[in-house]
Scaffold this motif. Structure first.
Motif, PDB file in Angstrom:
ATOM      1  N   THR A  37       0.817  -1.215   0.000  1.00 43.05           N
ATOM      2  CA  THR A  37       0.000   0.000   0.000  1.00 43.05           C
ATOM      3  C   THR A  37       0.848   1.260   0.000  1.00 43.05           C
ATOM      4  O   THR A  37       0.327   2.360  -0.049  1.00 43.05           O
ATOM      5  CB  THR A  37      -0.934   0.033   1.229  1.00 43.05           C
ATOM      6  N   SER A  38       2.164   1.112   0.049  1.00 41.34           N
ATOM      7  CA  SER A  38       3.055   2.274   0.063  1.00 41.34           C
ATOM      8  C   SER A  38       2.917   3.070  -1.226  1.00 41.34           C
ATOM      9  O   SER A  38       2.709   2.511  -2.306  1.00 41.34           O
ATOM     10  CB  SER A  38       4.506   1.813   0.229  1.00 41.34           C
ATOM     11  N   VAL A  39       3.061   4.409  -1.121  1.00 44.13           N
ATOM     12  CA  VAL A  39       2.959   5.257  -2.317  1.00 44.13           C
ATOM     13  C   VAL A  39       4.078   4.966  -3.301  1.00 44.13           C
ATOM     14  O   VAL A  39       3.977   5.301  -4.484  1.00 44.13           O
ATOM     15  CB  VAL A  39       2.972   6.760  -1.944  1.00 44.13           C
ATOM     16  N   THR A  40       5.164   4.332  -2.838  1.00 47.65           N
ATOM     17  CA  THR A  40       6.275   4.031  -3.741  1.00 47.65           C
ATOM     18  C   THR A  40       6.060   2.742  -4.520  1.00 47.65           C
ATOM     19  O   THR A  40       6.895   2.371  -5.337  1.00 47.65           O
ATOM     20  CB  THR A  40       7.594   3.925  -2.947  1.00 47.65           C
ATOM     21  N   SER A  41       4.947   2.021  -4.280  1.00 48.33           N
ATOM     22  CA  SER A  41       4.744   0.724  -4.927  1.00 48.33           C
ATOM     23  C   SER A  41       3.606   0.737  -5.944  1.00 48.33           C
ATOM     24  O   SER A  41       3.227  -0.305  -6.457  1.00 48.33           O
ATOM     25  CB  SER A  41       4.455  -0.339  -3.857  1.00 48.33           C
ATOM     26  N   LYS A  42       3.040   1.906  -6.259  1.00 43.34           N
ATOM     27  CA  LYS A  42       1.890   1.985  -7.150  1.00 43.34           C
ATOM     28  C   LYS A  42       2.251   2.685  -8.458  1.00 43.34           C
ATOM     29  O   LYS A  42       3.162   3.504  -8.513  1.00 43.34           O
ATOM     30  CB  LYS A  42       0.753   2.756  -6.468  1.00 43.34           C
ATOM     31  N   TYR A  43       1.486   2.365  -9.524  1.00 40.65           N
ATOM     32  CA  TYR A  43       1.638   3.073 -10.791  1.00 40.65           C
ATOM     33  C   TYR A  43       1.009   4.456 -10.670  1.00 40.65           C
ATOM     34  O   TYR A  43      -0.113   4.613 -10.188  1.00 40.65           O
ATOM     35  CB  TYR A  43       0.968   2.295 -11.918  1.00 40.65           C
ATOM     36  N   ASN A  44       1.733   5.466 -11.111  1.00 40.32           N
ATOM     37  CA  ASN A  44       1.262   6.843 -11.032  1.00 40.32           C
ATOM     38  C   ASN A  44       1.216   7.433 -12.437  1.00 40.32           C
ATOM     39  O   ASN A  44       2.248   7.737 -13.030  1.00 40.32           O
ATOM     40  CB  ASN A  44       2.184   7.667 -10.132  1.00 40.32           C
ATOM     41  N   GLN A  45       0.020   7.585 -12.970  1.00 36.71           N
ATOM     42  CA  GLN A  45      -0.165   8.068 -14.333  1.00 36.71           C
ATOM     43  C   GLN A  45       0.308   9.514 -14.501  1.00 36.71           C
ATOM     44  O   GLN A  45       0.676   9.940 -15.598  1.00 36.71           O
ATOM     45  CB  GLN A  45      -1.644   7.955 -14.714  1.00 36.71           C
ATOM     46  N   LYS A  46       0.325  10.274 -13.402  1.00 38.80           N
ATOM     47  CA  LYS A  46       0.672  11.697 -13.467  1.00 38.80           C
ATOM     48  C   LYS A  46       2.146  11.970 -13.173  1.00 38.80           C
ATOM     49  O   LYS A  46       2.563  13.129 -13.103  1.00 38.80           O
ATOM     50  CB  LYS A  46      -0.176  12.480 -12.458  1.00 38.80           C
ATOM     51  N   LEU A  47       2.949  10.922 -13.003  1.00 39.76           N
ATOM     52  CA  LEU A  47       4.297  11.103 -12.464  1.00 39.76           C
ATOM     53  C   LEU A  47       5.191  11.979 -13.343  1.00 39.76           C
ATOM     54  O   LEU A  47       5.976  12.773 -12.826  1.00 39.76           O
ATOM     55  CB  LEU A  47       4.962   9.740 -12.235  1.00 39.76           C
ATOM     56  N   VAL A  48       5.086  11.859 -14.656  1.00 40.50           N
ATOM     57  CA  VAL A  48       5.935  12.667 -15.541  1.00 40.50           C
ATOM     58  C   VAL A  48       5.655  14.154 -15.325  1.00 40.50           C
ATOM     59  O   VAL A  48       6.581  14.963 -15.172  1.00 40.50           O
ATOM     60  CB  VAL A  48       5.713  12.294 -17.020  1.00 40.50           C
TER      61      VAL A  48
ATOM     62  N   GLY B  74       0.995  -2.245 -12.322  1.00 44.17           N
ATOM     63  CA  GLY B  74      -0.160  -1.396 -12.059  1.00 44.17           C
ATOM     64  C   GLY B  74      -0.629  -0.642 -13.290  1.00 44.17           C
ATOM     65  O   GLY B  74      -1.769  -0.179 -13.348  1.00 44.17           O
ATOM     66  N   ASN B  75       0.244  -0.508 -14.280  1.00 40.98           N
ATOM     67  CA  ASN B  75      -0.115   0.126 -15.546  1.00 40.98           C
ATOM     68  C   ASN B  75      -0.713  -0.948 -16.458  1.00 40.98           C
ATOM     69  O   ASN B  75      -0.010  -1.828 -16.945  1.00 40.98           O
ATOM     70  CB  ASN B  75       1.126   0.747 -16.192  1.00 40.98           C
ATOM     71  N   LYS B  76      -2.006  -0.886 -16.684  1.00 39.54           N
ATOM     72  CA  LYS B  76      -2.719  -1.934 -17.430  1.00 39.54           C
ATOM     73  C   LYS B  76      -2.670  -1.728 -18.943  1.00 39.54           C
ATOM     74  O   LYS B  76      -3.312  -2.469 -19.694  1.00 39.54           O
ATOM     75  CB  LYS B  76      -4.174  -2.001 -16.964  1.00 39.54           C
ATOM     76  N   SER B  77      -1.901  -0.751 -19.404  1.00 41.23           N
ATOM     77  CA  SER B  77      -1.785  -0.519 -20.845  1.00 41.23           C
ATOM     78  C   SER B  77      -1.057  -1.675 -21.521  1.00 41.23           C
ATOM     79  O   SER B  77      -0.325  -2.439 -20.881  1.00 41.23           O
ATOM     80  CB  SER B  77      -1.023   0.784 -21.110  1.00 41.23           C
ATOM     81  N   SER B  78      -1.218  -1.781 -22.833  1.00 39.44           N
ATOM     82  CA  SER B  78      -0.508  -2.795 -23.604  1.00 39.44           C
ATOM     83  C   SER B  78       0.975  -2.449 -23.680  1.00 39.44           C
ATOM     84  O   SER B  78       1.385  -1.317 -23.379  1.00 39.44           O
ATOM     85  CB  SER B  78      -1.083  -2.870 -25.023  1.00 39.44           C
ATOM     86  N   ILE B  79       1.772  -3.423 -24.105  1.00 35.03           N
ATOM     87  CA  ILE B  79       3.213  -3.188 -24.244  1.00 35.03           C
ATOM     88  C   ILE B  79       3.477  -2.058 -25.237  1.00 35.03           C
ATOM     89  O   ILE B  79       4.334  -1.195 -25.006  1.00 35.03           O
ATOM     90  CB  ILE B  79       3.926  -4.485 -24.692  1.00 35.03           C
ATOM     91  N   ILE B  80       2.732  -2.049 -26.336  1.00 33.64           N
ATOM     92  CA  ILE B  80       2.914  -0.998 -27.344  1.00 33.64           C
ATOM     93  C   ILE B  80       2.660   0.380 -26.736  1.00 33.64           C
ATOM     94  O   ILE B  80       3.439   1.326 -26.944  1.00 33.64           O
ATOM     95  CB  ILE B  80       1.971  -1.223 -28.551  1.00 33.64           C
ATOM     96  N   LYS B  81       1.588   0.493 -25.960  1.00 33.39           N
ATOM     97  CA  LYS B  81       1.268   1.786 -25.352  1.00 33.39           C
ATOM     98  C   LYS B  81       2.311   2.186 -24.305  1.00 33.39           C
ATOM     99  O   LYS B  81       2.608   3.370 -24.137  1.00 33.39           O
ATOM    100  CB  LYS B  81      -0.130   1.746 -24.734  1.00 33.39           C
ATOM    101  N   LYS B  82       2.869   1.201 -23.613  1.00 35.42           N
ATOM    102  CA  LYS B  82       3.919   1.504 -22.639  1.00 35.42           C
ATOM    103  C   LYS B  82       5.167   2.031 -23.348  1.00 35.42           C
ATOM    104  O   LYS B  82       5.826   2.962 -22.862  1.00 35.42           O
ATOM    105  CB  LYS B  82       4.256   0.262 -21.814  1.00 35.42           C
ATOM    106  N   ILE B  83       5.494   1.452 -24.484  1.00 30.18           N
ATOM    107  CA  ILE B  83       6.652   1.919 -25.252  1.00 30.18           C
ATOM    108  C   ILE B  83       6.410   3.336 -25.769  1.00 30.18           C
ATOM    109  O   ILE B  83       7.308   4.190 -25.737  1.00 30.18           O
ATOM    110  CB  ILE B  83       6.954   0.948 -26.414  1.00 30.18           C
ATOM    111  N   ILE B  84       5.189   3.604 -26.206  1.00 28.24           N
ATOM    112  CA  ILE B  84       4.840   4.960 -26.654  1.00 28.24           C
ATOM    113  C   ILE B  84       4.952   5.942 -25.486  1.00 28.24           C
ATOM    114  O   ILE B  84       5.451   7.067 -25.636  1.00 28.24           O
ATOM    115  CB  ILE B  84       3.413   4.979 -27.253  1.00 28.24           C
ATOM    116  N   GLU B  85       4.510   5.503 -24.311  1.00 30.21           N
ATOM    117  CA  GLU B  85       4.604   6.354 -23.121  1.00 30.21           C
ATOM    118  C   GLU B  85       6.063   6.649 -22.775  1.00 30.21           C
ATOM    119  O   GLU B  85       6.412   7.781 -22.413  1.00 30.21           O
ATOM    120  CB  GLU B  85       3.907   5.669 -21.941  1.00 30.21           C
ATOM    121  N   LEU B  86       6.926   5.637 -22.908  1.00 26.28           N
ATOM    122  CA  LEU B  86       8.362   5.850 -22.678  1.00 26.28           C
ATOM    123  C   LEU B  86       8.921   6.874 -23.661  1.00 26.28           C
ATOM    124  O   LEU B  86       9.749   7.720 -23.296  1.00 26.28           O
ATOM    125  CB  LEU B  86       9.122   4.528 -22.813  1.00 26.28           C
ATOM    126  N   ASN B  87       8.466   6.810 -24.884  1.00 26.29           N
ATOM    127  CA  ASN B  87       8.924   7.760 -25.897  1.00 26.29           C
ATOM    128  C   ASN B  87       8.530   9.187 -25.532  1.00 26.29           C
ATOM    129  O   ASN B  87       9.320  10.132 -25.702  1.00 26.29           O
ATOM    130  CB  ASN B  87       8.341   7.381 -27.259  1.00 26.29           C
TER     131      ASN B  87
END
Length: 355
Positions: free
Chosen positions: A231-242, A288-301
């Motif tokens: 439940t720690s804040v350091t263990s969750k996916y944060n969509q707003k982190l960038v 925690g990020n339920k996006s597809s691998i393709i979408k994760k790669i796009i997010e990294l970009n």
């Protein structure tokens, strides 16, 4: 009589760990303290556990409030604290019985504004000490404090960049004892995590260490940092982190400008931002990020093209990095998102299996 130490404990949904934490505080060899425990709107039985302890132990001051985050809870604790010194303990962690005895005696003997000890990471099945390559009882004063510790809090330089996982090893608040007047006279507070996403400890410490004139580091692992709290804040996916990290970097840039800290301090911040590519990347590929691998790669970009990251990576000097990290930052610098994704996946696997 005012206590010698005020210990601030922010609490949120830690019913499995809270008793262990409070017991370790109450069993200290040092006895002149108050525990200010802030229940930040827990939805489990944490509040009830806290009240039971407060009924039995006069040292505990229980505060209940609506959920507003760890920074708000700590700030409430700072407002309530009456001790000569202030310490922080997270509610899923615990301390050795002599920790505050050692920190307090050192602070008094050395007339130090801040004292820090090292710590042990606890994984449930095993423990691992965080190794600091600094001599025990090392004292820093005045300009040396600024150019070494304050600068290190802002970011690493030269050989320090070789191990990205040490980026914020100095930045925790729970391994330190602070002179209360240093915080209160300068009206220092924690910034809301909704603004900056993470690193509220480090940002707070940057402000405190700027105003400090003396600091002692004790290379003794007296604090136990629990790494298994889901439940720690350091263990969750944060969509707003960038976006939030962008705000964090802007605050650090403004701080450097206002305090006229240039040169090596600017380099340190550039390196911090570059190394944070790792944290942002691990957040993106997390389960925690339920996006597809393709979408994760796009997010990294998108991360690699963001203003602060792109500018800092262009200036980042990799010469002190081992080959693995040179490869990682090569992909980041060249904005090769697929290569970065593959490396991040391997890093995450190793983090879970080799601790």
């Amino acid at each position: 009589m005012k206590p010698k130490i005020s210990i601030i404990v922010p609490i949120y949904n830690v019913e499995k760990y809270l008793s262990r934490c409070l017991d370790s505080l109450l069993l200290q060899s040092f006895k002149d303290f108050e525990i200010i425990a802030i229940n930040d709107g827990s939805t489990d039985s944490s509040g009830c556990i806290l009240d039971e302890y407060a009924k039995r132990h006069n040292e505990i001051i229980a505060i209940h409030k609506k959920n507003n985050g760890v920074s708000s809870a700590r700030n409430d604790g700072l407002q309530k604290a009456t001790g000569t010194y202030i310490g922080f303990v997270d509610p899923d962690d615990w301390i050795d019985e002599n920790m505050y005895q050692v920190l307090y005696q050192t602070a008094e003997k050395e007339q130090a504004d801040i004292v820090m000890c090292s710590y042990i990471r606890e994984f449930g099945t095993h423990s691992k000490e965080k190794i600091f390559e600094v001599a025990d009882n090392r004292k820093y004063v005045n300009e040396e404090l600024k150019t070494n510790i304050l600068r290190r809090l802002i970011g690493p330089i030269e050989k320090e960049v070789s191990n990205p996982e040490y980026l914020d090893a100095w930045g925790t608040v729970w391994s330190k004892l602070y002179k209360s007047e240093l915080i209160k006279e300068n009206k220092l507070e924690f910034v809301d995590l909704n603004e900056i996403g993470s690193n509220e400890d480090t940002l707070f410490n940057i402000q405190v260490f700027y105003h400090a004139t003396s600091f002692v580091f004790l290379n003794q692992p007296l604090y136990h940092y629990w790494r298994m709290n889901e439940t720690s804040v350091t263990s969750k996916y944060n969509q707003k982190l960038v976006h939030q990290f962008g705000t964090l970097y802007t605050k650090m840039e403004i701080f450097l400008q206002e305090k006229e800290l240039k040169g090596v301090f600017q380099t340190a911040l550039t390196n911090r931002i570059s190394i944070n590519t790792l944290g942002l990347g691990l957040n993106t590929i997390s389960i925690g990020n339920k996006s597809s691998i393709i979408k994760k790669i796009i997010e990294l970009n998108h991360i690699l093209k963001s203003k602060h990251i792109k500018r800092s990576l262009n200036q980042f000097d990799m010469q002190h990095c081992p080959i693995v990290w040179k490869t990682f930052f090569f992909f980041a610098k060249k904005r090769i998102a697929l290569g970065l994704f593959m490396m991040l996946t391997s890093i995450e696997f190793l983090r879970k299996t080799v601790r």
